[in-house]
Design a protein around this motif. Structure first.
Motif, PDB file in Angstrom:
ATOM      1  N   PRO A   1       4.229  -2.428   1.878  1.00 53.97           N
ATOM      2  CA  PRO A   1       5.527  -1.466   1.815  1.00 53.97           C
ATOM      3  C   PRO A   1       6.725  -1.891   2.613  1.00 53.97           C
ATOM      4  O   PRO A   1       7.931  -1.523   2.380  1.00 53.97           O
ATOM      5  CB  PRO A   1       4.645  -0.253   2.460  1.00 53.97           C
ATOM      6  CG  PRO A   1       3.709  -0.704   3.361  1.00 53.97           C
ATOM      7  CD  PRO A   1       3.083  -1.839   2.659  1.00 53.97           C
TER       8      PRO A   1
ATOM      9  N   ALA B   1       4.264   7.294 -12.629  1.00 57.41           N
ATOM     10  CA  ALA B   1       5.092   8.351 -11.702  1.00 57.41           C
ATOM     11  C   ALA B   1       4.295   9.524 -11.791  1.00 57.41           C
ATOM     12  O   ALA B   1       3.478   9.837 -12.733  1.00 57.41           O
ATOM     13  CB  ALA B   1       6.595   8.208 -11.999  1.00 57.41           C
TER      14      ALA B   1
ATOM     15  N   TYR C   1      -0.730  -3.833  -1.667  1.00 58.50           N
ATOM     16  CA  TYR C   1       0.750  -3.462  -1.758  1.00 58.50           C
ATOM     17  C   TYR C   1       1.376  -3.663   0.002  1.00 58.50           C
ATOM     18  O   TYR C   1       0.869  -3.319   0.699  1.00 58.50           O
ATOM     19  CB  TYR C   1       1.229  -2.038  -2.105  1.00 58.50           C
ATOM     20  CG  TYR C   1       2.540  -1.524  -1.989  1.00 58.50           C
ATOM     21  CD1 TYR C   1       3.362  -1.957  -2.755  1.00 58.50           C
ATOM     22  CD2 TYR C   1       2.777  -0.379  -1.232  1.00 58.50           C
ATOM     23  CE1 TYR C   1       4.610  -1.580  -2.545  1.00 58.50           C
ATOM     24  CE2 TYR C   1       4.189   0.110  -1.198  1.00 58.50           C
ATOM     25  CZ  TYR C   1       5.050  -0.553  -2.110  1.00 58.50           C
ATOM     26  OH  TYR C   1       6.325  -0.089  -1.918  1.00 58.50           O
TER      27      TYR C   1
ATOM     28  N   ASP D   1      -1.327  11.103   2.180  1.00 49.22           N
ATOM     29  CA  ASP D   1      -1.407  12.232   2.590  1.00 49.22           C
ATOM     30  C   ASP D   1      -2.657  13.349   2.680  1.00 49.22           C
ATOM     31  O   ASP D   1      -2.561  14.322   2.816  1.00 49.22           O
ATOM     32  CB  ASP D   1      -0.328  13.034   2.006  1.00 49.22           C
ATOM     33  CG  ASP D   1      -0.606  13.243   0.361  1.00 49.22           C
ATOM     34  OD1 ASP D   1      -1.797  12.937   0.010  1.00 49.22           O
ATOM     35  OD2 ASP D   1       0.413  13.746  -0.132  1.00 49.22           O
TER      36      ASP D   1
ATOM     37  N   ALA E   1       8.277  -3.972  -0.131  1.00 51.43           N
ATOM     38  CA  ALA E   1       8.132  -3.393  -1.287  1.00 51.43           C
ATOM     39  C   ALA E   1       7.458  -4.321  -2.373  1.00 51.43           C
ATOM     40  O   ALA E   1       8.022  -4.647  -3.455  1.00 51.43           O
ATOM     41  CB  ALA E   1       9.270  -2.946  -1.911  1.00 51.43           C
TER      42      ALA E   1
ATOM     43  N   LEU F   1       1.327   3.847  -4.198  1.00 53.64           N
ATOM     44  CA  LEU F   1       2.526   3.249  -3.765  1.00 53.64           C
ATOM     45  C   LEU F   1       3.089   4.181  -2.945  1.00 53.64           C
ATOM     46  O   LEU F   1       4.178   3.601  -2.256  1.00 53.64           O
ATOM     47  CB  LEU F   1       3.302   2.678  -4.973  1.00 53.64           C
ATOM     48  CG  LEU F   1       2.528   1.773  -5.873  1.00 53.64           C
ATOM     49  CD1 LEU F   1       3.531   1.322  -6.731  1.00 53.64           C
ATOM     50  CD2 LEU F   1       2.097   0.485  -5.094  1.00 53.64           C
ATOM     51  N   SER F   2       2.915   5.309  -2.788  1.00 49.03           N
ATOM     52  CA  SER F   2       3.487   6.548  -2.062  1.00 49.03           C
ATOM     53  C   SER F   2       2.774   7.158  -1.257  1.00 49.03           C
ATOM     54  O   SER F   2       1.323   7.126  -1.404  1.00 49.03           O
ATOM     55  CB  SER F   2       4.472   7.341  -3.035  1.00 49.03           C
ATOM     56  OG  SER F   2       3.720   8.037  -3.798  1.00 49.03           O
ATOM     57  N   ASP F   3       2.980   8.150  -0.600  1.00 45.01           N
ATOM     58  CA  ASP F   3       2.425   8.873   0.400  1.00 45.01           C
ATOM     59  C   ASP F   3       1.631  10.036  -0.377  1.00 45.01           C
ATOM     60  O   ASP F   3       0.521  10.336  -0.085  1.00 45.01           O
ATOM     61  CB  ASP F   3       3.222   9.664   1.652  1.00 45.01           C
ATOM     62  CG  ASP F   3       3.393   8.715   2.458  1.00 45.01           C
ATOM     63  OD1 ASP F   3       2.988   7.531   2.820  1.00 45.01           O
ATOM     64  OD2 ASP F   3       4.441   9.101   3.229  1.00 45.01           O
ATOM     65  N   ASP F   4       2.069  10.437  -1.499  1.00 44.37           N
ATOM     66  CA  ASP F   4       1.260  11.403  -2.349  1.00 44.37           C
ATOM     67  C   ASP F   4       1.092  10.654  -3.679  1.00 44.37           C
ATOM     68  O   ASP F   4       0.793   9.441  -3.621  1.00 44.37           O
ATOM     69  CB  ASP F   4       2.199  12.917  -2.516  1.00 44.37           C
ATOM     70  CG  ASP F   4       3.750  12.085  -3.344  1.00 44.37           C
ATOM     71  OD1 ASP F   4       3.786  10.661  -3.219  1.00 44.37           O
ATOM     72  OD2 ASP F   4       4.613  13.173  -3.520  1.00 44.37           O
TER      73      ASP F   4
ATOM     74  N   THR G   1      -5.064   9.562  -1.532  1.00 45.71           N
ATOM     75  CA  THR G   1      -3.848   9.158  -1.202  1.00 45.71           C
ATOM     76  C   THR G   1      -3.439   9.321   0.245  1.00 45.71           C
ATOM     77  O   THR G   1      -4.201   9.911   0.795  1.00 45.71           O
ATOM     78  CB  THR G   1      -2.634  10.252  -2.010  1.00 45.71           C
ATOM     79  OG1 THR G   1      -3.090  11.626  -1.602  1.00 45.71           O
ATOM     80  CG2 THR G   1      -2.794  10.123  -3.505  1.00 45.71           C
TER      81      THR G   1
ATOM     82  N   SER H   1       2.801  10.429  -6.292  1.00 46.43           N
ATOM     83  CA  SER H   1       3.758  10.357  -7.322  1.00 46.43           C
ATOM     84  C   SER H   1       3.973   8.861  -7.761  1.00 46.43           C
ATOM     85  O   SER H   1       4.694   8.534  -8.842  1.00 46.43           O
ATOM     86  CB  SER H   1       5.094  10.741  -6.449  1.00 46.43           C
ATOM     87  OG  SER H   1       5.436  10.211  -5.340  1.00 46.43           O
ATOM     88  N   LYS H   2       3.319   7.886  -6.981  1.00 43.37           N
ATOM     89  CA  LYS H   2       3.715   6.339  -7.532  1.00 43.37           C
ATOM     90  C   LYS H   2       2.462   5.577  -7.354  1.00 43.37           C
ATOM     91  O   LYS H   2       1.657   5.714  -6.363  1.00 43.37           O
ATOM     92  CB  LYS H   2       4.821   5.810  -6.800  1.00 43.37           C
ATOM     93  CG  LYS H   2       6.124   6.270  -7.042  1.00 43.37           C
ATOM     94  CD  LYS H   2       7.162   5.579  -6.067  1.00 43.37           C
ATOM     95  CE  LYS H   2       8.679   6.326  -6.114  1.00 43.37           C
ATOM     96  NZ  LYS H   2       9.774   5.640  -5.240  1.00 43.37           N
TER      97      LYS H   2
END
Length: 229
Positions: free
Chosen positions: A145, A124, A143, A64, A148, A104-107, A62, A109-110
């Motif tokens: 960003p 998610a 992706y 992060d 989106a 899709l997210s920094d962590d 990820t 979660s997506k």
């Protein structure tokens, strides 16, 4: 678990369990200071439960740098690993094998998973929450960003665009290749590039529909590329 590394006669030998484990309460400042310690730099940490019944296909970290996604098959499944605890956080089973995926997210979660049954499965923290299908089989995805948009390429002369903000397919981008094997987005300038099965490399500015540049990479290296015209 830590692995101690020694290299007698130039041959690397890993000793399981003999290394020093890092205290959980150690501050980030002291952890950064340890990077200059030679013994610490030669130390390896063993990630628990990093295994699949048959094989692992894809591994990505990820943004992060705290989690690792891994996908495998027979049966198709996803595993997420927590690097702070060096352990498995969760695993999930799918209906089809994963071709590729994007975080899709920094962590963690997506995430979006492109599967071998033409589906794109969105996940998610709590699990799968949406699934859609592309008109033709996908081979890769990227992706963007800043818009989106999830872009999917595959066995078709076009790039499928899924707008995650509006929740719908947008008008696809036309390609000069009959099929596209790989794609990616530059983090520096945001251009989208896709590699066709005929050796063409096309670059797109996602603010316009047509390619802004086309390179016949196969012909440039002396291979049989796309015929003129």
């Amino acid at each position: 678990m830590a692995l101690k590394l020694s290299a007698p006669d130039g041959v690397k030998v890993y000793t399981v369990g003999s290394g020093k484990s890092m205290p959980a309460w150690l501050s980030e400042t002291k952890k950064r200071a340890l990077r200059k310690d030679e013994e610490y730099r030669r130390r390896l940490d063993l990630l628990q439960d990093l295994q699949f019944p048959s094989a692992c296909q894809r591994i990505k970290i990820t943004p992060d740098q705290q989690y690792i996604y891994a996908t495998g098959y027979h049966p198709p499944m996803i595993k997420l690993y927590d690097l702070n605890n060096l352990s498995l956080k969760f695993d999930r089973h799918l209906d089809a094998e994963v071709v590729d995926f994007q975080v899709l997210s920094d962590d963690y979660s997506k995430a979006a998973f492109l599967c071998s049954d033409r589906s794109v499965s969105f996940h998610a923290r709590f699990g799968t929450y949406f699934k859609t299908r592309t008109p033709r089989q996908g081979r890769d995805l990227a992706y963007a960003p800043f818009t989106a948009e999830l872009l999917v390429v595959g066995s078709a002369p076009e790039v499928y665009r899924i707008n995650l903000s509006e929740g719908r397919f947008m008008q696809p981008l036309p390609s000069k290749s009959m099929g596209i094997n790989a794609c990616g987005i530059s983090p520096a300038h945001g251009l989208f590039a896709c590699a066709g099965e005929d050796g063409l490399l096309e670059c797109f500015d996602l603010r316009q529909r047509s390619a802004i540049a086309v390179l016949d990479a196969a012909r440039a290296v002396g291979a049989a590329g796309k015929p003129p015209g």
